[in-house]
Enzyme design. Structure first.
Site, short mmCIF file in Angstrom:
data_model
loop_
_atom_site.label_atom_id
_atom_site.label_comp_id
_atom_site.label_asym_id
_atom_site.label_seq_id
_atom_site.Cartn_x
_atom_site.Cartn_y
_atom_site.Cartn_z
CB THR A 192 43.39 28.98 23.23
OG1 THR A 192 44.50 29.94 22.91
CG2 THR A 192 42.12 29.57 23.56
CE1 TYR A 236 40.61 30.00 19.19
CE2 TYR A 236 42.83 30.99 19.73
CZ TYR A 236 41.88 29.73 19.52
OH TYR A 236 42.50 28.61 19.76
#
Ligand code: UDP
Length: 327
Positions: A117, A141
């Protein structure tokens, strides 16, 4: 038949990847614990319900299918949740991935495609991000994904595990045939929430922060169509099969849209009003995340064709009106 294990194949991106893998001549084997995915979304190949932390189950799945490669999508992926419950992210994402990587190496499978990501980059003062930008995640995350990137590097050095890392920007849209689409419960992503607000499934869309240092005060993101994203994965798989070695690629278009711009575009494209409420910032959100890299186009030959706001919102809207999963 060439089998490819698709972890998270019952989820949003994984289900679209299975469709395109099947169209490209592979047999996609979905491995998913259904914690956030939908069995209804598994339509294009066999399904193995399994948790990635269950090494015994993984060993059996590798023995059964002898996959040529892994496409590893399964993960928790909500920035806000990762700030309130970081342990969930370290346990599920990092421990699950480590167990999968160890099982993969033990089974002699050498090709690993990993969903990472742009959240691994963190706040970078508004600059466009390339694969060489420093990685300094500001939420759990992003940190969990960054850790998995490190694990992959270690396992390449020790076991020759070839990997392609894709650092996604904001994935949006849906299969234009509406066979599969984005369906999270609860939903946290911007475009599906805007569509929910448009058709009254929720009272209003809350804008998370209007005081960011951007032209209209709202966060800027780089949106990429899920079908373009999975096309890149097929190219990444072929890259590994051709022995081109490990690599990392950003998957974004280089165009940034603010939250307000997404809302305005959605109103025009659907020809409906979007009820909005201006709210506080969401912890963990970066001001601006936009790709500044052409590496996926130049090296992989990736050509995104549907990543316009019009196609992404129209395809998501078609799915929103016609598609859902029941179990
Ligand atoms: N966002 C928002 N309201 C919402 C959901 C998201 O304003 O109800 C904003 C969020 O703060 C971020 C952008 O929309 O700036 C994209 O958020 P999303 O959760 O879709 O993806 P993320 O960037 O977290 O991966």
């Amino acid at each position: 038949m060439t089998h490819v294990l698709v972890t998270g194949g019952a989820g949003f991106i994984g289900s679209h990847a299975c469709k395109v893998l099947a169209q490209s001549g592979y047999v996609p084997v979905t491995v998913d614990n259904l914690s956030t995915g939908w069995e209804d979304a598994v339509k294009f190949g066999p399904f193995e319900k399994a948790d990635l932390q269950d090494r015994g189950r993984l060993d059996k799945i590798f023995a059964r299918y002898q996959p040529e490669a892994i496409l590893h999508f399964a993960a928790f992926s909500q920035v806000g949740e990762s700030m309130t419950d970081p342990g969930l992210y370290w346990r599920n994402n990092v421990m699950g991935s480590l167990t999968l990587i160890e099982a993969c190496v033990a089974a002699g499978c050498k090709n690993f495609v990993f969903s990472s990501t742009c959240a691994t980059y963190g706040e970078q003062d508004g600059v466009a991000l390339t694969e060489q930008s420093p990685q300094a995640p500001i939420n759990a995350y992003g940190a969990s994904k960054r850790a998995i990137e490190d694990i992959l590097e270690n396992f390449e050095a020790s076991h020759g595990l070839q990997h392609v890392i894709f650092r996604y920007f904001n994935v949006a849209g849906a299969d234009p045939d509406a066979e599969v689409g984005e369906f999270h419960q609860p939903e946290t992503h911007l475009i599906p929430l805007v569509l929910d607000a448009i058709d009254g499934k929720r009272d209003a869309l809350t804008i998370y922060g209007t005081d960011y240092d951007t032209p209209d005060g709202t966060c800027i993101r780089d949106y990429v169509h899920v079908m373009d994203l999975v096309d890149a994965h097929i190219l990444g798989l072929k890259w590994l099969q051709d022995g081109k070695g490990s690599a990392a690629f950003n998957l974004g278009t280089g165009s940034g849209f603010s939250v307000r711009e997404v809302i305005d575009n959605s109103a025009v494209i659907t020809n409906r009003e979007v009820p909005i409420v201006e709210g506080a910032r969401r912890p963990g959100d970066c001001t601006k995340l936009v790709s500044g890299s052409g590496a996926a186009r130049d090296k992989l030959g990736w050509t995104p064709t549907r990543s316009t706001m019009k196609a992404m919102v129209s395809d998501a809207w078609r799915w929103h009106q016609n598609g859902h999963y029941d179990k």
